[in-house]
Design a protein around this motif. Structure first.
Motif, mmCIF file in Angstrom:
data_model
loop_
_atom_site.group_PDB
_atom_site.id
_atom_site.type_symbol
_atom_site.label_atom_id
_atom_site.label_comp_id
_atom_site.label_asym_id
_atom_site.label_seq_id
_atom_site.Cartn_x
_atom_site.Cartn_y
_atom_site.Cartn_z
ATOM 1 N N ASN A 100 34.029 44.376 1.998
ATOM 2 C CA ASN A 100 34.657 43.079 1.751
ATOM 3 C C ASN A 100 33.621 41.982 1.925
ATOM 4 O OD1 ASN A 100 34.563 43.267 4.564
ATOM 5 N ND2 ASN A 100 36.346 41.958 4.825
ATOM 6 N N PHE A 101 33.893 40.856 1.289
ATOM 7 C CA PHE A 101 32.948 39.745 1.338
ATOM 8 C C PHE A 101 33.699 38.451 1.057
ATOM 9 C CE2 PHE A 101 33.213 41.001 -3.052
ATOM 10 C CZ PHE A 101 33.117 39.822 -3.782
ATOM 11 N N ALA A 102 33.122 37.343 1.521
ATOM 12 C CA ALA A 102 33.645 36.000 1.239
ATOM 13 C C ALA A 102 32.473 35.121 0.846
ATOM 14 C CB ALA A 102 34.350 35.431 2.460
ATOM 15 N N THR A 103 32.678 34.254 -0.113
ATOM 16 C CA THR A 103 31.623 33.383 -0.607
ATOM 17 C C THR A 103 31.867 31.965 -0.133
ATOM 18 O OG1 THR A 103 31.470 34.771 -2.573
ATOM 19 C CG2 THR A 103 30.379 32.638 -2.662
ATOM 20 N N ARG A 104 30.833 31.350 0.458
ATOM 21 C CA ARG A 104 30.929 29.977 0.949
ATOM 22 C C ARG A 104 29.636 29.228 0.618
ATOM 23 N NH1 ARG A 104 34.541 28.321 5.086
ATOM 24 N NH2 ARG A 104 36.517 29.423 4.776
ATOM 25 N N ALA A 121 26.410 31.477 -0.038
ATOM 26 C CA ALA A 121 26.192 32.652 0.802
ATOM 27 C C ALA A 121 27.399 33.570 0.705
ATOM 28 C CB ALA A 121 25.963 32.247 2.254
ATOM 29 N N GLU A 122 27.140 34.870 0.780
ATOM 30 C CA GLU A 122 28.199 35.862 0.895
ATOM 31 C C GLU A 122 28.200 36.397 2.321
ATOM 32 O OE1 GLU A 122 28.603 37.744 -3.603
ATOM 33 O OE2 GLU A 122 27.530 38.848 -2.065
ATOM 34 N N PHE A 123 29.365 36.360 2.941
ATOM 35 C CA PHE A 123 29.549 36.935 4.268
ATOM 36 C C PHE A 123 30.122 38.329 4.055
ATOM 37 C CE2 PHE A 123 29.283 32.454 4.739
ATOM 38 C CZ PHE A 123 28.671 32.234 5.964
ATOM 39 N N VAL A 124 29.350 39.362 4.431
ATOM 40 C CA VAL A 124 29.621 40.713 3.954
ATOM 41 C C VAL A 124 29.828 41.684 5.110
ATOM 42 C CG1 VAL A 124 28.261 40.255 1.888
ATOM 43 C CG2 VAL A 124 27.154 41.333 3.856
ATOM 44 N N PRO A 190 16.267 41.526 -4.391
ATOM 45 C CA PRO A 190 15.637 41.397 -5.715
ATOM 46 C C PRO A 190 16.000 40.085 -6.402
ATOM 47 C CG PRO A 190 16.572 43.591 -5.438
ATOM 48 C CD PRO A 190 17.028 42.783 -4.272
ATOM 49 N N ASN A 191 15.102 39.636 -7.285
ATOM 50 C CA ASN A 191 15.256 38.330 -7.918
ATOM 51 C C ASN A 191 16.487 38.253 -8.818
ATOM 52 O OD1 ASN A 191 13.992 35.650 -8.378
ATOM 53 N ND2 ASN A 191 13.944 36.349 -10.497
ATOM 54 N N ASP A 192 16.881 39.394 -9.428
ATOM 55 C CA ASP A 192 18.001 39.362 -10.371
ATOM 56 C C ASP A 192 19.342 39.669 -9.715
ATOM 57 O OD1 ASP A 192 17.516 42.011 -9.814
ATOM 58 O OD2 ASP A 192 17.816 42.709 -11.862
ATOM 59 N N PHE A 193 19.376 39.778 -8.380
ATOM 60 C CA PHE A 193 20.621 40.099 -7.686
ATOM 61 C C PHE A 193 21.242 38.819 -7.159
ATOM 62 C CE2 PHE A 193 22.954 41.674 -3.844
ATOM 63 C CZ PHE A 193 23.910 42.403 -4.538
ATOM 64 N N PHE A 194 22.472 38.537 -7.592
ATOM 65 C CA PHE A 194 23.210 37.360 -7.158
ATOM 66 C C PHE A 194 24.457 37.746 -6.372
ATOM 67 C CE2 PHE A 194 20.669 35.882 -10.647
ATOM 68 C CZ PHE A 194 20.362 34.566 -10.359
ATOM 69 N N GLY A 195 24.576 39.022 -5.995
ATOM 70 C CA GLY A 195 25.735 39.472 -5.259
ATOM 71 C C GLY A 195 26.922 39.732 -6.158
ATOM 72 N N LEU A 196 27.992 40.268 -5.576
ATOM 73 C CA LEU A 196 29.205 40.553 -6.341
ATOM 74 C C LEU A 196 29.886 39.277 -6.807
ATOM 75 C CD1 LEU A 196 30.744 43.501 -4.280
ATOM 76 C CD2 LEU A 196 29.455 43.615 -6.411
ATOM 77 N N SER A 197 29.608 38.152 -6.155
ATOM 78 C CA SER A 197 30.165 36.881 -6.608
ATOM 79 C C SER A 197 29.399 36.321 -7.790
ATOM 80 C CB SER A 197 30.140 35.859 -5.465
ATOM 81 O OG SER A 197 28.796 35.533 -5.123
ATOM 82 N N GLY A 198 28.155 36.796 -7.971
ATOM 83 C CA GLY A 198 27.340 36.333 -9.081
ATOM 84 C C GLY A 198 26.638 35.015 -8.842
ATOM 85 N N ARG A 199 26.686 34.468 -7.618
ATOM 86 C CA ARG A 199 26.041 33.176 -7.375
ATOM 87 C C ARG A 199 25.421 33.054 -5.983
ATOM 88 N NH1 ARG A 199 31.745 31.675 -7.204
ATOM 89 N NH2 ARG A 199 32.317 30.863 -5.161
ATOM 90 N N SER A 200 25.238 34.151 -5.297
ATOM 91 C CA SER A 200 24.798 34.080 -3.906
ATOM 92 C C SER A 200 23.274 34.128 -3.780
ATOM 93 C CB SER A 200 25.406 35.237 -3.107
ATOM 94 O OG SER A 200 24.995 35.178 -1.763
ATOM 95 N N GLY A 382 31.816 30.739 -15.492
ATOM 96 C CA GLY A 382 31.732 31.870 -14.591
ATOM 97 C C GLY A 382 30.323 32.059 -14.059
ATOM 98 N N ALA A 383 30.192 33.015 -13.148
ATOM 99 C CA ALA A 383 28.922 33.215 -12.459
ATOM 100 C C ALA A 383 27.809 33.636 -13.411
ATOM 101 C CB ALA A 383 29.100 34.257 -11.356
ATOM 102 N N ALA A 384 28.111 34.564 -14.325
ATOM 103 C CA ALA A 384 27.084 35.021 -15.255
ATOM 104 C C ALA A 384 26.597 33.886 -16.140
ATOM 105 C CB ALA A 384 27.621 36.163 -16.118
ATOM 106 N N ALA A 385 27.518 33.046 -16.589
ATOM 107 C CA ALA A 385 27.130 31.913 -17.420
ATOM 108 C C ALA A 385 26.289 30.925 -16.624
ATOM 109 C CB ALA A 385 28.370 31.227 -17.981
ATOM 110 N N ARG A 386 26.596 30.731 -15.342
ATOM 111 C CA ARG A 386 25.805 29.812 -14.523
ATOM 112 C C ARG A 386 24.396 30.342 -14.327
ATOM 113 N NH1 ARG A 386 30.711 29.153 -11.792
ATOM 114 N NH2 ARG A 386 30.185 30.728 -10.260
ATOM 115 N N GLN A 387 24.254 31.650 -14.112
ATOM 116 C CA GLN A 387 22.920 32.226 -13.991
ATOM 117 C C GLN A 387 22.123 32.013 -15.278
ATOM 118 O OE1 GLN A 387 23.194 36.359 -12.845
ATOM 119 N NE2 GLN A 387 24.919 35.939 -11.505
#
Length: 842
Positions: A100-104, A121-124, A190-200, A382-387
């Motif tokens: 589980n995770f929460a994004t803040r 940040a993702e709290f995981v 890694p540089n291309d990893f933004f977490g499951l939220s896509g923005r972390s 969405g997150a992918a579009a923001r990246q």
């Protein structure tokens, strides 16, 4: 070797033939380059946003757990830590990876002591990295087997954040202050990893959430801010997945331990409500992209493919028409022994040259078009579009080149098949004609004209579909941009500010805002400055609970009623260009009442036909930092300002002074006398003088935020408009070539008719009638295609129906006029046929 030499000879011959037919070659190559370039560029955008796999291990196996209400279809994705513990035990033995995770959003203290940095940040949970299958490239990961507090004061950061904060040095072992809490960096991701939220950019153990959020109850059963991720083996069948969900339903559903979400977002025991819902799994990769933007991109690729089909049909039609002019040459080759296969091969080689060169030119055009599409890309999404939006302009990569090669091969087949058959079919007649000394009646078979006409109809139909879609998008954009949102965005600068709860409570936040606003109004060029908790057109901002009148039904004016909630300062309405509204002042009486302003929608709903000023709201929850129930004394009525989605009905709302309830998440609103963005630096300096660790982010003019609302529609209008223009030109060339080809084939017939007394007006009418038949049939095909695509367009239109007959009629009239214009020149040419010369040519 003989085959190689034959191909080489045919290749040289095809090159010489194309050099002699420069006009044909230029028309074919330019149309194919435009069509292939548009298709490849659109694919490259889709590939970057939609098709590329998410940057974690076997992304198709990772799902987010949701609850779906069976009656309303409403999806609940938030879970508490207690619910996660139940789900983890329920899944033990069936799936190995659950997290589980929460994004803040958090504020980081930069090592150099400068102004803070804003990041997500993702709290995981400890099993988060094992589920994603992503490991740090430097340092170590969180230990999934450790005790709950073993890694509580550590943090993983992205390579991007490490580069921004620490320059070229490593962050491993260094301390990073997150919302004022010191955490030790143990690894970089890694540089291309933004977490499951896509923005972390940070991954913090969830045990640190109470301290970093300054919320002791962050991990309690009452905080539903977490999401549950599950890795479901790809080999599982539907029955196994259904069994997993049934098990979760039993544990989190009607077994007595489940909770529903009430209107205020809190947890309420509601077994009856839960019984009407069921568990569902949603792809974590799909959640990175808004469905609306995904479908819009597919619509654009479909439009580009229509343009490509139009171009291929046009080139094939031109190639067959060109064979007519080469009748003598082909008859000579046939009489000298050239076989049908040899002649067909020469045509295929010529089509290959056109396809390869056109594909190469198209790839070059795609590189430019891709940058143009990127520069016009919609905001949000969405997150992918923001990246994607935050990245540099995309480059043509191997996947795009492979797609371009595939498109070129398909193009060669489409433009080569018909000419090949046309060369083979009249071979015997052509040889006999040449042997008898004839001139050659032409290479086209008797049905070639009908095929050309049918192709032209299809071309017009495809162009009609694309053009209608473009017109609907443009009409939708016009409706969006002319909406009155209830405020004037011109000259307004907006900046977001989050105060860390670890350092700011209500009184400290109020003091900071008072000092900051006093400094801002002294900056040269500032006409007014204020703050609020809810920005106009920000549909995600929330509300509060109230009881307007206890005599009214619950949730309809009585207890449990929801009101849009806005905390504002004294210059809020003036900053937004809303006149004649007095902002609520800080209450000075000893009573428990505070002055409030209600929106026009609230006044009409709860005090219809009465003046609400002087009335009271019986109970109102100050939902920011005060957290208490008060009585609200109404001192004014504000016009309805659009806070939700554009065009949505106005919601009943209430305005409270920020001095009564200061928010920790605020938006500064600065009214500028000149260019608003020129005030960003002095506003930041004013904040830095009060607290160097605070950071202003999401800095935009209010005009830009209003434009963002229509950005997806604007993007679709721009791209579809360009495609429609190209499609219409190609389709009209097709109509012109069909009519001109028919006139050329009927020169003798026209000459005979004119010798027998036919008038030029009659000939003109005959040719125009044929042209309009082709145009009308194409329009009928287009109308049918447009009706079939209505469902795809409906969700992307605003204030315009996909089946609005006004726009169909406008496009119909435009196509009729365009078809008539395309038929006029061949018709005029037919009226100038000399009967004597036409008969001699026979």
């Amino acid at each position: 070797m003989k085959i190689v030499e034959t191909v080489r000879t045919d290749l040289r011959f095809a090159m010489r033939t194309l050099r002699k037919s420069r006009l044909y070659a230029a028309a074919a190559l330019s149309s194919l380059a435009l069509a292939i370039g548009a298709t490849v560029a659109t694919f490259a955008i889709i590939d970057g946003l939609v098709l590329r796999p998410a940057p974690w291990r076997r992304p198709a196996e990772v799902f987010l757990l949701q609850r779906v209400d069976a009656k309303t279809g409403q999806v609940t994705a938030g879970w508490s830590q207690a619910r996660f513990d139940v789900a983890r035990h329920a899944l033990a033995g069936s799936v190995s990876d659950v997290a589980n995770f929460a994004t803040r959003g958090v504020t980081l203290a930069a090592p150099a002591g400068d102004s803070g940095v804003r990041a997500d940040a993702e709290f995981v949970s400890p099993t988060y990295l094992r589920l994603t299958g992503v490991s740090p490239i430097h340092g170590r990961a969180l230990d999934p087997t450790a005790h709950s507090d073993a890694d509580a004061n550590t943090v993983l950061i992205s390579t991007r954040l490490e580069r921004n904060l620490f320059g070229g040095t490593t962050a491993i072992g260094k301390t990073l202050r997150v919302n004022g809490i010191s955490l030790t960096v143990i690894g970089t991701m890694p540089n291309d990893f933004f977490g499951l939220s896509g923005r972390s950019d940070l991954w913090i153990p969830l045990e640190a959430a109470p301290a970093v959020w300054a919320q002791p109850e962050a991990l309690s059963q009452y905080n539903f801010g977490f999401r549950i991720a599950v890795r479901v083996p790809g080999a599982w069948n539907a029955a196994q997945r259904r069994g997993l969900l049934d098990n979760l339903d039993r544990e989190l559903g009607t077994g007595g331990r489940a909770s529903g979400v009430g209107t205020s977002g809190g947890a309420v025991d509601a077994p009856a409500m839960v019984a009407t819902s069921h568990m569902a799994l949603a792809s974590a990769a799909d959640a990175l992209m808004e469905p609306g933007l995904r479908s819009l991109l597919w619509i654009l690729l479909g439009a580009a493919s229509c343009v490509l089909l139009l171009a291929c049909a046009n080139v094939a039609s031109l190639s067959v028409a060109r064979l007519t002019a080469r009748a003598t040459e082909l008859a000579v080759r046939s009489a000298l022994g050239a076989t049908a296969i040899r002649l067909a091969a020469s045509q295929l080689i010529e089509a290959s040259i056109i396809g390869v060169v056109g594909g190469g030119l198209g790839l070059g055009f795609a590189a430019w078009a891709e940058h143009a599409l990127w520069s016009a890309r919609p905001s949000g999404g969405g997150a992918a579009a923001r990246q994607f939006a935050a990245a540099a302009p995309p480059a043509i990569d191997a996947r795009t080149i492979a797609f371009a090669i595939g498109v070129a091969i398909v193009t060669i087949v489409l433009i080569g098949v018909w000419p090949v058959f046309e060369v083979r079919r009249p071979l015997g007649a052509r040889r006999a004609s040449f042997s008898a000394g004839g001139r050659g009646a032409g290479t086209a078979s008797p049905g070639a004209g009908r095929v050309r006409a049918a192709l032209s109809m299809v071309q017009l139909g495809l162009a009609f579909v694309v053009t209608t879609s473009a017109v609907l998008f443009v009409a939708s954009l016009r409706t969006l941009t002319t909406l009155n949102h209830g405020f004037s965005p011109a000259g307004v600068l907006t900046l977001r500010l989050d105060l860390p709860a670890t350092r700011y409570d209500g009184p400290r936040a109020r003091a900071l805002y008072d000092d900051l606003l006093a400094r801002l109004v002294l900056i040269p060029g500032v006409k007014a400055a204020d703050l609020t908790n809810s920005l106009p057109l920000a549909a995600t901002d929330g509300g509060t609970a109230a009881a307007v009148d206890l005599s009214l039904p619950n949730q309809h004016g009585g207890r449990g009623t929801r009101l849009d909630y806005h905390t504002v300062g004294p210059a809020y309405f003036r900053s937004l260009g809303v006149e004649n509204v007095k902002s609520p002042a800080h209450s000075v009486s000893a009573s428990d009442a505070v002055p409030v302003i209600v929106s026009r929608a609230a006044a009409n709903q709860y005090w219809p036909g009465r003046n609400p000023i002087g009335q009271s709201i019986h109970e109102l929850l100050l939902a920011e930092t005060s957290g208490k129930w008060i009585r609200g004394e109404i001192v004014g009525v504000a016009p309805d300002i659009q806070y939700g989605a554009p065009g949505a009905p106005a919601e009943a709302g209430v305005y409270v002074s920020y001095t009564d309830d200061p928010p920790l998440r605020a938006v500064l609103i600065v009214k500028a006398a000149a260019e608003p963005l020129g005030l960003v630096a002095p506003v930041r300096s004013a904040l830095r003088a009060l607290d160097p660790q605070l950071v202003l982010y999401d800095t935009k003019t209010l005009d830009a935020r209003v434009r963002e609302v229509a950005s997806a529609t604007r993007f679709g209008s721009l791209v579809l408009g360009a495609y429609a223009g190209v499609a219409l030109v190609i389709a009209l060339i097709g109509v012109y070539s069909v009519i001109a080809f028919g006139v050329a084939q009927r020169r003798a017939e026209i000459g005979i008719r004119m010798a027998l007394g036919a008038t030029r007006e009659g000939i003109l009418s005959s040719v125009l009638t044929r042209g309009m038949r082709v145009t009308s049939a194409g329009i009928v095909i287009g109308v049918a295609g447009s009706v079939a695509t209505q469902r795809l367009l409906t969700s992307h239109l605003f204030g315009v129906g996909a089946g609005d007959l006004r726009y169909y009629a406008a496009v119909f009239a435009a196509f009729v006029l365009a078809g008539l214009c395309a038929s006029v020149l061949p018709a005029l040419s037919a009226t100038r046929v000399d009967p004597a010369s036409a008969l001699r040519s026979e």
